[in-house]
Scaffold this motif. Structure first.
Motif: not given
Lengths: 221, 274
Positions: B32-37, B67-77, B90-101
């Motif tokens: 979780a502390g890494g940069n890849k999310v 968001i990823a660029a601001e938080l210095k995260l490397e994104v995998e969609f 809930k299960t932590g499989q993704v860090k955040y969701i941007v999907g017409t939510y």
């Protein structure tokens, strides 16, 4: 769990599943019998046509057939049975399910006919019955009795395959399931449980009945 | 016997390699502390979140990338289909969701939202030459299309009783039925409609009516009560809006459909949880 039954009409959705199953079972039995007779007939053209039907339909995904029945036939070619979408979709779904499962019914009947000894057909011909008479009076009645188990398998498969009809908007149980998940994702496990138990209730007695019938009706030789 | 022993060794080696591969893979994901999310988006919504080959495009993708660029995260969609979004967070499989939510109270019981970053509303998509449909009150006797099991389908059934509604499992089938004339309108969030109208294959043939009859506040879904991360996302969203990138992105993806965001846009995001 009670909330789900109060909020959604689970029984109506399962009713639609049963309606699809029963009507498509009758439809596929009719088409399947005709195709089986074609394949059993001594006329080469009919044999080829029957074999072509079975090989084409059996190797096409059901989802494709159902969506094509709506998008190609109803939407783009304009073959509509009713202005009302829910009615039109139901009829097309029954046709698509019948056409698809007819291929399996045909092969089940052929396997049943294979259990009838050649001597039966030969005896029928020797007492002067025509091809259609011997088929109707001698071969098919015994063939159907030998085909009960594979026909039962096809019926159970059909019951579960009706869930594909949701792709064109028929209001059966899998459509209601996605609705329940959309609105009550907090009860996800119960939703799956209800649908799973519902299908067990539908298919298990069919399986037991088929086993009973296949033992009782088998032609003792 | 010798052969059998050799193959046993081979199998053991392969199994060990497989396990090792799994182990390292899991390690990456769990760090979780890494940069890849992993970030959940929609894969099938043109103009919002669309996967074509190995590239991702759309407004939601822009938001997620910013968001990823601001938080210095490397994104995998990864794909976050509607029914799985809460579970994925809930299960932590993704860090955040941007999907017409859409932010709703029921969902806030399971996840927290940073937003809204966009205010959408249920609207109608019609053929460009159709002037008879101007809003939900002009739908009498019209044929409608929506997606089975969606909130929009339920809402239109409640708002216009007895509507002749065709339900498919994807919006693209609805678009096809709309273009061929089998249905007169397609209903769901105006953003999704604009995305379809802006697609090259549909350009000029379809239009969004522009008379919304619901309010959908799109938020970025994050794990429930992860307030620190939620606030970081809110800051990033504010910067996205203030820097003008928000407007630029909306124009780029939904502009070709002559779509302008409704009242209240751009909104002021906050961190929301139940």
């Amino acid at each position: 769990m009670g909330e789900l039954f109060a909020e959604f009409n689970v029984f109506a959705a399962f009713g639609m599943t049963i309606l699809l199953t029963v009507t498509a079972a009758i439809g596929s039995l009719l088409i399947g019998t005709v195709v089986a007779i074609m394949r059993l007939s001594p006329v080469a053209v009919f044999q080829r046509a029957g074999a072509f039907y079975v090989n084409t339909v059996r190797n096409t995904p059901l989802t494709l057939i159902i969506i094509a029945s709506n998008i190609v036939m109803a939407v783009n070619l304009g073959f509509n049975f009713s202005k009302d979408f829910s009615r039109n979709n139901l009829i097309w779904a029954v046709i698509a399910l019948s056409v698809y499962h007819a291929a399996f019914v045909c092969e089940a009947i052929r396997s049943g006919v294979n259990t009838v000894p050649v001597g039966q057909a030969e005896a029928a011909r020797s007492i002067g019955l025509t091809f259609s008479q011997s088929l109707r009076e001698i071969v098919l009645p015994q063939g159907f009795r030998g085909a009960i188990t594979p026909l039962g398998n096809t019926l159970i498969a059909l019951t579960k395959n009706t869930t594909v009809a949701t792709a064109i908007g028929v209001a059966e149980i899998s459509g209601l399931m996605s609705e329940m998940i959309e609105f009550r994702s907090d009860l996800l496990l119960f939703i799956f449980l209800i649908v799973a138990i519902g299908f067990v209730i539908l298919t298990l007695p069919v399986g037991i009945l088929i086993t009973y019938l296949s033992k009782r009706l088998v032609v003792k030789r | 016997m010798k052969l059998r022993r050799t193959s046993a060794v081979a199998i053991a080696t392969v199994a060990a390699l497989g396990l090792a591969a799994c182990g390292s893979d899991g390690g990456d994901g769990a760090a979780a502390g890494g940069n890849k999310v992993k970030v959940g988006i929609k894969f099938d919504q043109p103009g919002l979140g669309l996967k074509t080959g190995a590239t991702y495009s759309g407004f939601d993708v822009d938001v997620a990338n910013f968001i990823a660029a601001e938080l210095k995260l490397e994104v995998e969609f990864v794909e976050a289909v509607s029914a799985q979004r809460e579970t994925l967070l809930k299960t932590g499989q993704v860090k955040y969701i941007v999907g017409t939510y859409s932010i709703t109270d029921k969902r806030k019981a399971d996840v927290s939202f940073a937003g809204p970053y966009f205010i959408a509303g249920q609207d109608l998509l019609v053929r460009a030459d159709d002037t008879s449909i101007t809003g939900k009150d002009t739908l009498n006797g019209k044929n409608l299309c929506s997606v089975k099991g969606s909130t929009s389908a339920q809402k239109i059934k409640d708002e216009v009783p007895g509507v002749n509604l065709q339900e498919y499992n994807t919006y693209s089938l609805c678009v096809d039925a709309l273009k061929s004339g089998a249905v007169d309108a397609l209903t769901t969030d105006d953003t999704i409609l604009a995305g379809y109208a802006a697609q090259d294959a549909n350009k000029g043939q379809l239009k969004v009516v522009g008379n919304t009859f619901s309010t959908e506040n799109y938020g970025v879904g994050v794990k429930k009560d992860d307030t620190e991360f939620c606030n970081q996302v809110v800051t990033a969203l504010k910067k996205f809006i203030d820097s003008g990138k928000w407007e630029e992105s909306v124009k780029k993806w939904l502009g070709p459909a002559n779509y302008t965001p409704g009242a209240g846009n751009p909104p002021t995001p906050t961190c929301q949880s139940a």
